[in-house]
Scaffold this active site. Sequence first.
Site, short mmCIF file in Angstrom:
data_model
loop_
_atom_site.label_atom_id
_atom_site.label_comp_id
_atom_site.label_asym_id
_atom_site.label_seq_id
_atom_site.Cartn_x
_atom_site.Cartn_y
_atom_site.Cartn_z
CG ASP A 14 -14.44 1.71 4.22
OD1 ASP A 14 -13.50 2.17 4.71
OD2 ASP A 14 -14.52 0.36 3.37
CB SER A 15 -11.65 3.09 0.78
OG SER A 15 -11.37 2.06 1.53
N GLY A 47 -5.48 3.05 1.02
CA GLY A 47 -4.42 2.64 1.89
C GLY A 47 -3.04 3.02 1.44
CB CYS A 77 -12.09 4.65 5.74
SG CYS A 77 -10.64 4.30 4.64
CD GLU A 157 -11.39 -5.54 -0.94
OE1 GLU A 157 -11.37 -5.30 -2.25
OE2 GLU A 157 -12.12 -4.53 -0.20
CB CYS A 187 -6.91 -2.10 8.26
SG CYS A 187 -7.44 -2.17 6.69
CG HIS A 189 -10.32 -5.11 4.29
ND1 HIS A 189 -10.74 -3.53 4.15
CD2 HIS A 189 -10.66 -5.63 3.02
CE1 HIS A 189 -11.02 -3.56 3.11
NE2 HIS A 189 -11.09 -4.38 2.30
#
Length: 252
Positions: A14-15, A47, A77, A157, A187, A189
Amino acid sequence: MMERKTPSRVGVFDSGAGGLTVVKSLISHRLFDEIIYYGDTARVPYGPKDPTTITRYAMEALEFFMNFEIDLLITACNSVSAHALPRLRSDAPFPIYGVIEPGILALKNAALSRESRILVLGTSATIGSGRYQRGIRELGFENIEALSPSLFVPIVEEGIFGGDLLESALNHYFKGIEQPDAIILGCTHFPLIADAIQGYFPNRPLLIHSGEAIAEHLEKMGCRPGSTTETELKIFASENPEGLKRIAEKWL
Ligand code: DGL
């Protein structure tokens, strides 16, 4: 059935920290003995970046995973899944799974009429690729809205999963949107604020979570752990791995 060695070791890329939502689903479905997680924390977010940059970063991450004998790699991701899969697959000695196809498949399997309104949420890179929109249209849905609520990523975050700030962000992006019947959380998150997203709309739309979708997909393909012990998670990062491990303790 998927061909695999025992014990089964999966790589998750993932990023940054967001892919831990996918790890959570993989652990709860108990599909693998070992998960090697790599978050590109030095360069998150992906993104807002362009497809060439995202692909270059993903290819560098592939180099990292070449150091391990993994049975398969999951790009948790969505932005990477949207842009870098063909390049990754052409160079990798192991199978690579993205999260977009499983999400679309989960929508296909949901009991929804083709007149249903589908709202796709993702980063600008994911929405800009049109991958979800094309896949959903191919299923026969025509009422599709795609949105990139970029502020949700830093809000999550910051560890904000509710309250006034999140409410105003929800209102900022969703006001004026017709109530959807289903929402794709495209996404990493967004599953962390899934309740707030769903609760915004009085009809409480069905949510499709890409982590759950990939876990269910792999389960159907026959992924099973080789041992009966708990999944072992090893976390690596391009910057501040200790910080990422602390997030993992909170989120998992
Ligand atoms: N992991 C990204 C995704 O799912 C979200 C965070 C970022 O922009 O890097 O698209």
